[in-house]
Design an enzyme around this catalytic site. Structure first.
Site, PDB file in Angstrom:
ATOM      1  N   CYS A   1      46.999  58.432 -16.731  1.00  0.00           N
ATOM      2  CA  CYS A   1      45.989  59.351 -17.300  1.00  0.00           C
ATOM      3  C   CYS A   1      45.446  60.403 -16.258  1.00  0.00           C
ATOM      4  CB  CYS A   1      44.854  58.631 -17.804  1.00  0.00           C
ATOM      5  SG  CYS A   1      45.145  57.679 -19.521  1.00  0.00           S
ATOM      6  N   GLU A   2      46.461  61.255 -15.851  1.00  0.00           N
ATOM      7  CA  GLU A   2      46.307  62.381 -14.792  1.00  0.00           C
ATOM      8  C   GLU A   2      47.046  63.611 -15.217  1.00  0.00           C
ATOM      9  OE1 GLU A   2      44.456  62.498 -12.086  1.00  0.00           O
ATOM     10  OE2 GLU A   2      43.455  60.705 -12.540  1.00  0.00           O
TER      11      GLU A   2
ATOM     12  N   TYR B   1      60.222  56.752  -0.486  1.00  0.00           N
ATOM     13  CA  TYR B   1      58.841  57.067  -0.761  1.00  0.00           C
ATOM     14  C   TYR B   1      58.534  57.030  -2.279  1.00  0.00           C
ATOM     15  CZ  TYR B   1      59.102  58.353   4.122  1.00  0.00           C
ATOM     16  OH  TYR B   1      59.683  58.442   5.388  1.00  0.00           O
TER      17      TYR B   1
ATOM     18  N   TYR C   1      52.643  65.916  -3.125  1.00  0.00           N
ATOM     19  CA  TYR C   1      52.903  67.220  -2.307  1.00  0.00           C
ATOM     20  C   TYR C   1      54.162  67.974  -2.903  1.00  0.00           C
ATOM     21  CZ  TYR C   1      55.457  63.299  -0.205  1.00  0.00           C
ATOM     22  OH  TYR C   1      56.190  62.233   0.319  1.00  0.00           O
TER      23      TYR C   1
ATOM     24  N   GLY D   1      63.022  62.606   9.884  1.00  0.00           N
ATOM     25  CA  GLY D   1      62.329  63.687   9.059  1.00  0.00           C
ATOM     26  C   GLY D   1      63.520  64.580   8.628  1.00  0.00           C
TER      27      GLY D   1
HETATM   28  C1  LIG Z   1      57.133  57.664  13.178  1.00  0.00           C
HETATM   29  C2  LIG Z   1      58.045  57.819  11.930  1.00  0.00           C
HETATM   30  N1  LIG Z   1      59.317  58.107  12.053  1.00  0.00           N
HETATM   31  C3  LIG Z   1      60.262  58.068  11.193  1.00  0.00           C
HETATM   32  C4  LIG Z   1      59.841  58.530   9.881  1.00  0.00           C
HETATM   33  C5  LIG Z   1      60.932  58.820   8.917  1.00  0.00           C
HETATM   34  O1  LIG Z   1      60.899  60.035   8.245  1.00  0.00           O
HETATM   35  P1  LIG Z   1      61.976  60.729   7.207  1.00  0.00           P
HETATM   36  O2  LIG Z   1      61.825  59.393   6.211  1.00  0.00           O
HETATM   37  O3  LIG Z   1      61.416  61.950   6.749  1.00  0.00           O
HETATM   38  O4  LIG Z   1      63.012  60.486   7.977  1.00  0.00           O
HETATM   39  C6  LIG Z   1      58.560  58.787   9.572  1.00  0.00           C
HETATM   40  C7  LIG Z   1      57.843  58.920   8.250  1.00  0.00           C
HETATM   41  O5  LIG Z   1      56.752  59.229   8.206  1.00  0.00           O
HETATM   42  C8  LIG Z   1      57.544  58.487  10.768  1.00  0.00           C
HETATM   43  O6  LIG Z   1      56.071  58.540  10.676  1.00  0.00           O
END
Ligand SMILES: Cc1ncc(COP(=O)(O)O)c(C=O)c1O
Length: 439
Positions: free
Chosen positions: A357-358, A386, A330, A251
């Protein structure tokens, strides 16, 4: 080349020849000509460097470092991270399959997710992966039943939703009492889960886990999470002595624009280390996704129609929300550069919009850009996480190709899809393809 200014958001091997960008020794203009657009270009050097940097940052506390495959599960990308010695976190049979094909030893793989199907649990047990990260009490019961059916034990970790709220977009927050992920700390469900595991020898509790959310910039919340989980692990070990690991998830924020705040691995390591030094029987695990792959890739788009509206230009490109859902999902923010005019002075702001088309299909809002016209090549940095893993086939537009570059050579990792690929599952169409010869 990661450093200050625009280089902070480009891959490590990025270089400029005048106003023209190359990555991994390959001019992006040539890549776009060869493979078409939209195109995703991963830089092998950045993937390796990011993995080494994260491992070095945490090395003093001897962690397990796993890559969260959901950020990008392209097999060629997984292969590089496997060779860098990382473990792998997967959330589906598909990601597990990709990880095994990339060469990950099952003993380095963890299965996460808040809904694991019976078939997925079965697969994890049969492959004897390192651990199933149990998300809720229902799943624990299902896993016990599956273990009995298969006649095997399973190592498990328990995902705990801590009473901590990360400052990030609500869609990226995964902790707290009402989160869909994990068993809330201190809840009756957590006591019940621990009781079940301790009474039953089909499950072997090896660790506890949390993931607070994504794009988090505050190291303090990781310090608090580490302290809370290490303390909890100490208590749980009285009945489950095999519990040896605490994962604080991933994260860590990355910069999508030069001015964005990041959360560097060194800062996270400094924040969590004291909790683990105080409890040497417990090993730290981390599982970054974005921090490993986001800056490693750029996306390339060809410019189509450009029009002027009040106070800005609207620049349409040949991709959009089908290959990058993040802005619509987001409000993610990016910048872009125009190849061949990378250092030209901006002439004003422009919205870079996709072809879907959005009305919400806007890749970059109010970008300061020089002159741009049909046929120009646009590059969006920090496209490695992502995006490819979230592609959709909305409007039946085939998802883009993915290449990896290194030392002046490009390797195709994923070919561009065709309309035939997209229609292959349709059951009531035996008419010949009209697109295969010209799309
Ligand atoms: C359980 C878990 N671990 C790790 C991650 C990786 O998060 P990030 O890509 O933000 O480091 C996620 C992302 O959704 C997750 O759900």
């Amino acid at each position: 080349m990661a450093g200050s200014g625009p280089s902070r958001i480009l891959p490590d091997s990025a270089t400029f020849d005048g106003d023209y960008l190359s990555i991994g020794g390959c001019p992006i203009a040539t890549l776009a000509e060869t493979y078409g657009t939209p195109l995703y270009v991963y830089d092998e050097a950045t993937l390796r460097n990011s993995a080494s940097r994260i491992c070095a940052a945490f090395a003093p506390i001897n962690p397990r470092v796993s890559y969260a495959a959901k950020a990008c599960a392209t097999i060629g990308v997984l292969r590089v991270l496997e060779r860098a010695g990382l473990g792998l976190d997967v959330v589906s049979a598909g990601e597990l399959d990709a990880g095994l094909r990339a060469g990950f030893d099952p003993d380095r793989i963890h299965l996460h997710g808040n809904f694991k199907t019976h078939a997925e649990l079965h697969l994890a047990i049969r492959h004897n992966i390192h651990a199933v990260v149990v998300d809720n009490l229902d799943e624990l019961i299902e896993l016990q039943a599956t273990c009995r059916m298969v006649g095997r034990r399973s190592r498990v970790m328990l995902r705990i939703a801590l009473n901590l709220s990360a400052e990030t977009h609500p869609h990226l927050r995964t902790s707290g009492s009402s989160s869909k992920f994990g068993i809330f700390q201190g809840s009756a469900d957590l006591d019940a889960a621990l009781g079940r595991i301790c009474r039953d020898d089909t499950l072997h509790l090896i660790g506890i886990h949390t993931h607070l959310g994504s794009q988090i910039t505050d190291p303090e919340i990781y310090r608090r999470a580490a302290e809370a989980l290490v303390a909890a692990a100490g208590l749980f070990r009285q009945n489950c002595p095999g519990l040896q690991e605490v994962s604080v998830g991933g994260g860590w924020a990355v910069a999508y624009r030069p001015e964005d705040t990041t959360l560097d691995p060194e800062t996270v390591a400094t924040a969590v280390a004291p909790a683990f030094r105080a409890e040497p029987a417990i090993r730290l695990a981390v599982e970054p996704g974005r921090a490993l792959v986001a800056r490693a890739a750029v996306s390339l788009y060809r410019v189509g129609p450009v029009k002027k509206v009040v106070k800005k230009r609207i620049i349409a490109v040949d991709g959009g929300m089908g290959d990058n859902l993040r802005p619509a999902l987001y409000g993610a923010e990016y910048t872009a550069l125009v190849d061949g005019r990378a250092f030209s002075n901006p002439i004003g702001v422009a919205d870079i919009v996709g072809r879907y088309c959005e009305a919400g299909d806007v890749l970059v809002r109010e970008a300061l850009l020089p002159e741009v016209s049909r046929g120009d090549l646009l590059c969006v940095p920090v496209s490695g996480a992502y995006q490819v893993s979230m592609v959709s086939v909305y409007n039946l537009v085939p998802p883009p190709a993915v290449v990896m570059v290194a030392n002046g050579k490009a390797t195709l990792l994923t070919r561009r899809a065709t309309v035939d690929d997209l229609l292959a599952r349709e059951q009531n169409s035996d008419s010949p393809s009209v697109t295969s010869s010209h799309v």
